[in-house]
Scaffold this motif. Structure first.
Motif, mmCIF file in Angstrom:
data_model
loop_
_atom_site.group_PDB
_atom_site.id
_atom_site.type_symbol
_atom_site.label_atom_id
_atom_site.label_comp_id
_atom_site.label_asym_id
_atom_site.label_seq_id
_atom_site.Cartn_x
_atom_site.Cartn_y
_atom_site.Cartn_z
ATOM 1 N N THR A 79 0.847 -1.198 0.000
ATOM 2 C CA THR A 79 0.000 0.000 0.000
ATOM 3 C C THR A 79 0.882 1.247 0.000
ATOM 4 O O THR A 79 0.644 2.182 -0.773
ATOM 5 N N SER A 80 1.898 1.259 0.821
ATOM 6 C CA SER A 80 2.821 2.401 0.865
ATOM 7 C C SER A 80 3.534 2.582 -0.467
ATOM 8 O O SER A 80 3.686 3.705 -0.951
ATOM 9 N N VAL A 81 3.956 1.485 -1.063
ATOM 10 C CA VAL A 81 4.647 1.561 -2.355
ATOM 11 C C VAL A 81 3.702 2.107 -3.413
ATOM 12 O O VAL A 81 4.066 2.989 -4.193
ATOM 13 N N MET A 82 2.479 1.607 -3.442
ATOM 14 C CA MET A 82 1.508 2.091 -4.437
ATOM 15 C C MET A 82 1.189 3.571 -4.226
ATOM 16 O O MET A 82 1.085 4.322 -5.192
ATOM 17 N N GLU A 83 1.053 3.998 -2.984
ATOM 18 C CA GLU A 83 0.760 5.401 -2.713
ATOM 19 C C GLU A 83 1.887 6.307 -3.190
ATOM 20 O O GLU A 83 1.654 7.443 -3.587
ATOM 21 N N ALA A 84 3.110 5.803 -3.175
ATOM 22 C CA ALA A 84 4.255 6.596 -3.635
ATOM 23 C C ALA A 84 4.419 6.557 -5.153
ATOM 24 O O ALA A 84 5.177 7.333 -5.711
ATOM 25 N N ALA A 85 3.683 5.669 -5.817
ATOM 26 C CA ALA A 85 3.855 5.466 -7.263
ATOM 27 C C ALA A 85 3.099 6.467 -8.126
ATOM 28 O O ALA A 85 3.230 6.444 -9.348
ATOM 29 N N GLY A 86 2.340 7.340 -7.530
ATOM 30 C CA GLY A 86 1.595 8.325 -8.328
ATOM 31 C C GLY A 86 0.647 9.098 -7.446
ATOM 32 O O GLY A 86 0.620 8.904 -6.228
ATOM 33 N N PRO A 87 -0.162 9.955 -8.040
ATOM 34 C CA PRO A 87 -1.115 10.729 -7.234
ATOM 35 C C PRO A 87 -2.145 9.803 -6.580
ATOM 36 O O PRO A 87 -2.573 8.811 -7.177
ATOM 37 N N LEU A 88 -2.521 10.122 -5.351
ATOM 38 C CA LEU A 88 -3.452 9.269 -4.611
ATOM 39 C C LEU A 88 -4.779 9.087 -5.333
ATOM 40 O O LEU A 88 -5.402 8.038 -5.217
ATOM 41 N N THR A 89 -5.219 10.098 -6.081
ATOM 42 C CA THR A 89 -6.469 9.956 -6.814
ATOM 43 C C THR A 89 -6.401 8.802 -7.803
ATOM 44 O O THR A 89 -7.406 8.174 -8.107
ATOM 45 N N LEU A 90 -5.216 8.496 -8.282
ATOM 46 C CA LEU A 90 -5.022 7.377 -9.197
ATOM 47 C C LEU A 90 -4.690 6.089 -8.445
ATOM 48 O O LEU A 90 -5.331 5.050 -8.644
ATOM 49 N N GLU A 140 -13.896 -6.058 -11.613
ATOM 50 C CA GLU A 140 -14.214 -4.832 -12.362
ATOM 51 C C GLU A 140 -13.135 -4.524 -13.397
ATOM 52 O O GLU A 140 -13.444 -4.201 -14.544
ATOM 53 N N PHE A 141 -11.871 -4.633 -13.001
ATOM 54 C CA PHE A 141 -10.779 -4.377 -13.945
ATOM 55 C C PHE A 141 -10.850 -5.358 -15.116
ATOM 56 O O PHE A 141 -10.618 -4.984 -16.258
ATOM 57 N N GLY A 142 -11.179 -6.614 -14.827
ATOM 58 C CA GLY A 142 -11.253 -7.622 -15.874
ATOM 59 C C GLY A 142 -12.435 -7.438 -16.811
ATOM 60 O O GLY A 142 -12.331 -7.702 -18.013
ATOM 61 N N LEU A 143 -13.553 -6.982 -16.279
ATOM 62 C CA LEU A 143 -14.761 -6.829 -17.090
ATOM 63 C C LEU A 143 -14.798 -5.528 -17.884
ATOM 64 O O LEU A 143 -15.484 -5.449 -18.902
ATOM 65 N N ASN A 144 -14.109 -4.512 -17.428
ATOM 66 C CA ASN A 144 -14.139 -3.195 -18.082
ATOM 67 C C ASN A 144 -12.782 -2.894 -18.704
ATOM 68 O O ASN A 144 -12.060 -2.023 -18.238
ATOM 69 N N SER A 145 -12.466 -3.611 -19.764
ATOM 70 C CA SER A 145 -11.125 -3.531 -20.343
ATOM 71 C C SER A 145 -10.784 -2.143 -20.885
ATOM 72 O O SER A 145 -9.646 -1.706 -20.758
ATOM 73 N N GLN A 146 -11.736 -1.436 -21.455
ATOM 74 C CA GLN A 146 -11.459 -0.091 -21.989
ATOM 75 C C GLN A 146 -11.129 0.882 -20.853
ATOM 76 O O GLN A 146 -10.164 1.633 -20.928
ATOM 77 N N GLU A 147 -11.955 0.876 -19.824
ATOM 78 C CA GLU A 147 -11.729 1.761 -18.672
ATOM 79 C C GLU A 147 -10.415 1.402 -17.983
ATOM 80 O O GLU A 147 -9.639 2.276 -17.594
ATOM 81 N N PHE A 148 -10.153 0.086 -17.842
ATOM 82 C CA PHE A 148 -8.918 -0.344 -17.207
ATOM 83 C C PHE A 148 -7.704 0.070 -18.039
ATOM 84 O O PHE A 148 -6.686 0.495 -17.490
ATOM 85 N N ALA A 149 -7.798 -0.036 -19.359
ATOM 86 C CA ALA A 149 -6.681 0.358 -20.236
ATOM 87 C C ALA A 149 -6.356 1.833 -20.048
ATOM 88 O O ALA A 149 -5.181 2.219 -19.994
ATOM 89 N N THR A 150 -7.371 2.663 -19.910
ATOM 90 C CA THR A 150 -7.165 4.101 -19.666
ATOM 91 C C THR A 150 -6.509 4.319 -18.302
ATOM 92 O O THR A 150 -5.572 5.114 -18.174
ATOM 93 N N LEU A 151 -6.982 3.605 -17.306
ATOM 94 C CA LEU A 151 -6.429 3.703 -15.954
ATOM 95 C C LEU A 151 -4.972 3.232 -15.930
ATOM 96 O O LEU A 151 -4.107 3.891 -15.352
ATOM 97 N N LYS A 152 -4.693 2.134 -16.592
ATOM 98 C CA LYS A 152 -3.335 1.605 -16.638
ATOM 99 C C LYS A 152 -2.395 2.562 -17.373
ATOM 100 O O LYS A 152 -1.257 2.776 -16.947
ATOM 101 N N LYS A 153 -2.860 3.154 -18.451
ATOM 102 C CA LYS A 153 -2.045 4.115 -19.204
ATOM 103 C C LYS A 153 -1.696 5.304 -18.311
ATOM 104 O O LYS A 153 -0.552 5.759 -18.277
ATOM 105 N N ALA A 154 -2.681 5.813 -17.585
ATOM 106 C CA ALA A 154 -2.433 6.936 -16.668
ATOM 107 C C ALA A 154 -1.411 6.544 -15.612
ATOM 108 O O ALA A 154 -0.501 7.324 -15.293
ATOM 109 N N PHE A 155 -1.546 5.344 -15.071
ATOM 110 C CA PHE A 155 -0.597 4.864 -14.072
ATOM 111 C C PHE A 155 0.807 4.776 -14.663
ATOM 112 O O PHE A 155 1.769 5.264 -14.082
ATOM 113 N N HIS A 156 0.907 4.160 -15.822
ATOM 114 C CA HIS A 156 2.197 3.988 -16.499
ATOM 115 C C HIS A 156 2.884 5.338 -16.746
ATOM 116 O O HIS A 156 4.104 5.458 -16.604
#
Length: 126
Positions: free
Chosen positions: A40-51, A69-85
């Motif tokens: 959790t700490s590592v993820m919180e440091a990996a980007g803005p908390l909103t993401l 949800e991530f598995g069923l909503n591939s388009q939304e997840f792809a956008t989320l993953k791109k933002a994270f990346h």
């Protein structure tokens, strides 16, 4: 890899960091002891908390629902993953000089507490 599913009870930590460095988000669950909260700490440091909060579950049911949800909503997840990346390279996690300063400040605080004869205690570094 699209999503790293963190282990429950004891987090993956190093392996999860490797996934994050590669731009792969980690779905994790904050547990009740330090080894269960590390990712959790590592993820919180990996980007803005909103993401990053989108990838941190509050309980086992939330963990399961987020994974589904991530598995069923591939388009939304792809956008989320791109933002994270895109956020990881500018994150606190990869800002090594800032991390070193925080660690040095923590050591100075611990030494000051020791010199005052105080017992080890929890504190926060801003």
């Amino acid at each position: 890899m699209d999503l790293f599913l963190d282990t429950l009870q004891t987090n993956a930590v190093t392996t999860a960091c490797n996934a994050i460095y590669a731009g792969v988000p980690v779905l994790t669950l904050a547990g009740n002891h330090p080894l269960a909260r590390a990712c959790t700490s590592v993820m919180e440091a990996a980007g803005p908390l909103t993401l990053t909060q989108r990838f941190i579950a509050i309980d086992k049911e939330d963990y399961k629902q987020k994974a589904i949800e991530f598995g069923l909503n591939s388009q939304e997840f792809a956008t989320l993953k791109k933002a994270f990346h895109e956020q990881v390279p500018q994150s606190h996690l990869l800002d090594i000089p800032a991390r070193v300063k925080v660690i040095e400040t923590a050591y100075e605080k611990m030494w000051a507490l020791h010199q005052q004869g105080l017992a080890p205690q929890t504190f926060t570094i801003d």
